[in-house]
Design an enzyme around this catalytic site. Sequence first.
Site, short mmCIF file in Angstrom:
data_model
loop_
_atom_site.label_atom_id
_atom_site.label_comp_id
_atom_site.label_asym_id
_atom_site.label_seq_id
_atom_site.Cartn_x
_atom_site.Cartn_y
_atom_site.Cartn_z
N ARG A 1 1.48 -10.71 -6.01
CA ARG A 1 1.35 -9.25 -5.88
C ARG A 1 2.00 -8.55 -7.07
NH1 ARG A 1 1.34 -6.14 -0.03
NH2 ARG A 1 -0.82 -5.60 -0.35
N VAL B 1 8.79 -2.52 3.59
CA VAL B 1 8.26 -3.85 3.91
C VAL B 1 7.41 -3.78 5.18
CG1 VAL B 1 10.20 -5.03 2.82
CG2 VAL B 1 10.32 -4.46 5.25
N TYR C 1 0.82 -1.22 0.00
CA TYR C 1 0.00 0.00 0.00
C TYR C 1 0.85 1.26 0.00
CZ TYR C 1 -4.25 -2.67 0.76
OH TYR C 1 -5.32 -3.51 0.61
N LYS D 1 -12.14 1.93 6.30
CA LYS D 1 -12.67 3.25 6.01
C LYS D 1 -13.17 3.22 4.58
CE LYS D 1 -9.41 6.48 4.98
NZ LYS D 1 -8.14 7.24 4.95
N ALA E 1 0.23 8.62 16.68
CA ALA E 1 -0.30 8.59 18.05
C ALA E 1 -1.22 9.81 18.28
CB ALA E 1 0.85 8.60 19.06
N GLY F 1 4.61 1.16 -0.82
CA GLY F 1 5.60 1.07 -1.89
C GLY F 1 4.99 1.33 -3.27
N CYS G 1 -2.07 0.96 10.61
CA CYS G 1 -1.03 1.79 11.25
C CYS G 1 -1.30 2.16 12.72
CB CYS G 1 -0.83 3.07 10.46
SG CYS G 1 -0.15 2.76 8.83
N PHE G 2 -2.47 2.71 13.00
CA PHE G 2 -2.64 3.37 14.29
C PHE G 2 -2.34 2.45 15.48
CE2 PHE G 2 -5.75 6.96 12.84
CZ PHE G 2 -4.69 7.62 12.28
N LEU H 1 5.90 7.96 14.44
CA LEU H 1 5.12 7.32 15.52
C LEU H 1 4.29 8.38 16.24
CD1 LEU H 1 7.76 4.85 17.02
CD2 LEU H 1 5.96 4.38 15.37
P1 NAD Z 1 2.05 -4.15 2.79
O1 NAD Z 1 1.88 -5.41 3.56
O2 NAD Z 1 0.95 -3.70 1.90
O3 NAD Z 1 3.35 -4.28 1.86
C1 NAD Z 1 4.58 -4.76 2.30
C2 NAD Z 1 5.17 -5.64 1.20
O4 NAD Z 1 6.52 -5.96 1.56
C3 NAD Z 1 4.44 -6.96 1.01
O5 NAD Z 1 3.95 -7.04 -0.33
C4 NAD Z 1 5.51 -8.03 1.28
O6 NAD Z 1 5.39 -9.16 0.44
C5 NAD Z 1 6.78 -7.26 1.00
N1 NAD Z 1 7.98 -7.80 1.65
C6 NAD Z 1 8.14 -8.17 2.94
N2 NAD Z 1 9.41 -8.58 3.15
C7 NAD Z 1 10.05 -8.47 1.96
C8 NAD Z 1 11.39 -8.72 1.54
N3 NAD Z 1 12.31 -9.16 2.40
N4 NAD Z 1 11.71 -8.51 0.24
C9 NAD Z 1 10.78 -8.05 -0.64
N5 NAD Z 1 9.50 -7.77 -0.29
C10 NAD Z 1 9.15 -7.97 0.99
O7 NAD Z 1 2.44 -3.03 3.83
P2 NAD Z 1 2.23 -1.44 3.67
O8 NAD Z 1 0.86 -1.05 4.09
O9 NAD Z 1 2.72 -1.00 2.34
O10 NAD Z 1 3.20 -0.91 4.81
C11 NAD Z 1 4.60 -0.99 4.67
C12 NAD Z 1 5.22 -0.14 5.76
O11 NAD Z 1 4.78 1.23 5.62
C13 NAD Z 1 4.85 -0.55 7.18
O12 NAD Z 1 5.95 -0.33 8.01
C14 NAD Z 1 3.73 0.41 7.53
O13 NAD Z 1 3.64 0.63 8.92
C15 NAD Z 1 4.17 1.68 6.83
N6 NAD Z 1 3.09 2.61 6.49
C16 NAD Z 1 1.89 2.16 5.98
C17 NAD Z 1 0.90 3.07 5.61
C18 NAD Z 1 -0.41 2.60 5.06
O14 NAD Z 1 -1.31 3.42 4.92
N7 NAD Z 1 -0.58 1.37 4.73
C19 NAD Z 1 1.14 4.44 5.73
C20 NAD Z 1 2.36 4.87 6.22
C21 NAD Z 1 3.33 3.95 6.59
C1 UDX Z 2 -3.25 6.77 8.93
C2 UDX Z 2 -2.68 8.19 8.98
O1 UDX Z 2 -3.75 9.13 8.79
C3 UDX Z 2 -1.62 8.38 7.91
O2 UDX Z 2 -1.03 9.67 8.03
C4 UDX Z 2 -0.55 7.31 8.10
O3 UDX Z 2 0.42 7.44 7.10
C5 UDX Z 2 -1.17 5.92 8.05
O4 UDX Z 2 -2.20 5.82 9.05
P1 UDX Z 2 -4.99 5.51 7.38
O5 UDX Z 2 -4.94 4.48 8.45
O6 UDX Z 2 -4.81 5.09 5.98
O7 UDX Z 2 -3.88 6.63 7.67
O8 UDX Z 2 -6.41 6.27 7.44
P2 UDX Z 2 -7.02 7.41 8.37
O9 UDX Z 2 -7.77 8.33 7.52
O10 UDX Z 2 -6.02 8.00 9.28
O11 UDX Z 2 -8.09 6.60 9.23
C6 UDX Z 2 -7.70 5.66 10.21
C7 UDX Z 2 -8.93 5.14 10.94
O12 UDX Z 2 -9.49 6.16 11.75
C8 UDX Z 2 -10.05 4.67 10.00
O13 UDX Z 2 -10.64 3.51 10.52
C9 UDX Z 2 -11.03 5.83 10.03
O14 UDX Z 2 -12.35 5.44 9.75
C10 UDX Z 2 -10.88 6.29 11.47
N1 UDX Z 2 -11.28 7.70 11.67
C11 UDX Z 2 -10.61 8.68 11.01
C12 UDX Z 2 -12.30 7.99 12.55
O15 UDX Z 2 -12.89 7.10 13.17
N2 UDX Z 2 -12.64 9.31 12.74
C13 UDX Z 2 -12.01 10.33 12.10
O16 UDX Z 2 -12.38 11.49 12.32
C14 UDX Z 2 -10.96 10.00 11.21
#
Ligand code: NAD
Ligand code: UDX
Length: 483
Positions: free
Chosen positions: A38, A86, A11, A335, A221, A13, A272-273, A217
């Site tokens: 994927r 990752v 999500y 969401k 938070a 990358g 994340c949260f 973080l």
């Molecule tokens: P995700 O699970 O969607 O993607 C991670 C990918 O990494 C997977 O496809 C997995 O197969 C791959 N992977 C794992 N180990 C590997 C390796 N050794 N070599 C190659 N590929 C490998 O996760 P995501 O949601 O993209 O989150 C990734 C990171 O970003 C996490 O640390 C997360 O906390 C952070 N993050 C996520 C969001 C979000 O909204 N999803 C936002 C900000 C930060």
């Molecule tokens: C969150 C952070 O917003 C983003 O900056 C970070 O990089 C990843 O984590 P995300 O989890 O994708 O993003 O969505 P976000 O819009 O923050 O919503 C998180 C959760 O809180 C959802 O379940 C949403 O429905 C809930 N939410 C959000 C509420 O219940 N009330 C609100 O007012 C806002």
Amino acid sequence: MVKICCIGAGYVGGPTMAMIALKCPDIEVAVVDISVPRIAAWNSEVLPIFEPGLDEVVKACRSRNLFFSTDVEKHVSEAGIVFVSVNTPTKTRGLGAGKAADLTYWESAARMIADVSKSDKIVVEKSTVPVKTAEAIEKILSHNNKGVSFQILSNPEFLAEGTAMEDLKSPDRVLIGGRETPAGRKAVQALKAVYAHWVPEDRILTTNLWSAELSKLAANAFLAQRISSINAMSALCESTGADVAEVAYAIGKDSRIGSRFLNASVGFGGSCFQKDILNLVYICECNGLIDIANYWKQVVQINDYQKSRFVQRVVSSMFNTVSGKKIAVLGFAFKKDTGDTRETPAIDVCNGLLGDKALLSIYDPQVTEQQIRRDLSMNKFDWDHPQHLQPLNLSDSVNLVQVSKDAYEATKNAHGLCILTEWDEFRKLDYQKIYQQMQKPAFVFDGRNVANVVELRKIGFIVYSIGKPLDPWMRDLPAASSF
Ligand code: NAD
Ligand code: UDX
């Protein structure tokens, strides 16, 4: 041509690299992953994640300067900048289980970078990691004895799902942390130059490594704390007759508080949260800051309380049992505008109702039946591992679940309906038609405040909506018990 490689096509990358490829035609971007399905999906017509605007960007850049591949080592060895995006799940066993970040995937990626690199590289932490992770990564990378040097940068991602492409196009800020040495500063400038293709210079913040790691973080938070705060108020509103939407509006008018992110809900979800707060709690504990750890722990506890409170409202309103009763669940994603179900409150609410032997009929416009069944069978925290793509034994309670093709099918003959995701289409449903086909009394439990309570009551529904003045039916029933 500068070459960027991103390890992890998830999500973060996928969309992040697609935006870099779009805005930087002079840069070749390779996104690599160990997951064969994927990568195949990224190279197909149906991308592995649903995100508004993503398809267009990927289609514009794919095979031009954006490539998706499972040949991880080749692309890493050729790149000058390697992003690591990752999974960093919550540990499920051993020291710090249930709180600490599991850095297994990060460590294995770092070891692989060390092994295959034959030229100097900038390694960018894109995953959310515990503060001080860069120090550990440096130690792993420095074991490469081939005369290759590495600079580690922290560049946490702040995108939110559902709005990821907009967030990436016009970020509030881009944060880059690096070592305060000449080589560290040069690496920061190199990454800054990538973002400067489209992000105004004053929005690119540079800090030391630990500030950047901790800011990610801290931001999550603070955001989650806001939701737990308004959700705590929602319980008090129900007890007093105040309306949480009016309270949120009134306090949000104070410019020091601001109006965004104050929607009361059945609880926050997403990948994340919870994970990041638990990680913060663990870091505080490791630093002997027990009171601070307990303070942040409360944000997650209130979130659990909110989900459990919702289930209790459903059960107590329906004569204290939902056993054998059909309950329609509208919305399963965490969401709207995403198909992502990681830590969605719907999992805990559905499992709570299944615990009381309800018959669930679930509809979500973006979540597949297979995903719903997996989610309801999975142990806590297991979702954040790449093995989630492997087969899984479905739990028995999943037999009580039916997945419907639309809201009307889901609500047919149901005793109650729960709204768990704020999809726009749930605001526009023909509730008169739904009422007619439901058992009576017909209940609506709105965990997202999307329904018009006055209209629904006029139709004849008994309505519970988070933080709104209670229906007379519910006034004398028990409000909540803690998990
Ligand atoms: P995700 O699970 O969607 O993607 C991670 C990918 O990494 C997977 O496809 C997995 O197969 C791959 N992977 C794992 N180990 C590997 C390796 N050794 N070599 C190659 N590929 C490998 O996760 P995501 O949601 O993209 O989150 C990734 C990171 O970003 C996490 O640390 C997360 O906390 C952070 N993050 C996520 C969001 C979000 O909204 N999803 C936002 C900000 C930060
Ligand atoms: C969150 C952070 O917003 C983003 O900056 C970070 O990089 C990843 O984590 P995300 O989890 O994708 O993003 O969505 P976000 O819009 O923050 O919503 C998180 C959760 O809180 C959802 O379940 C949403 O429905 C809930 N939410 C959000 C509420 O219940 N009330 C609100 O007012 C806002």
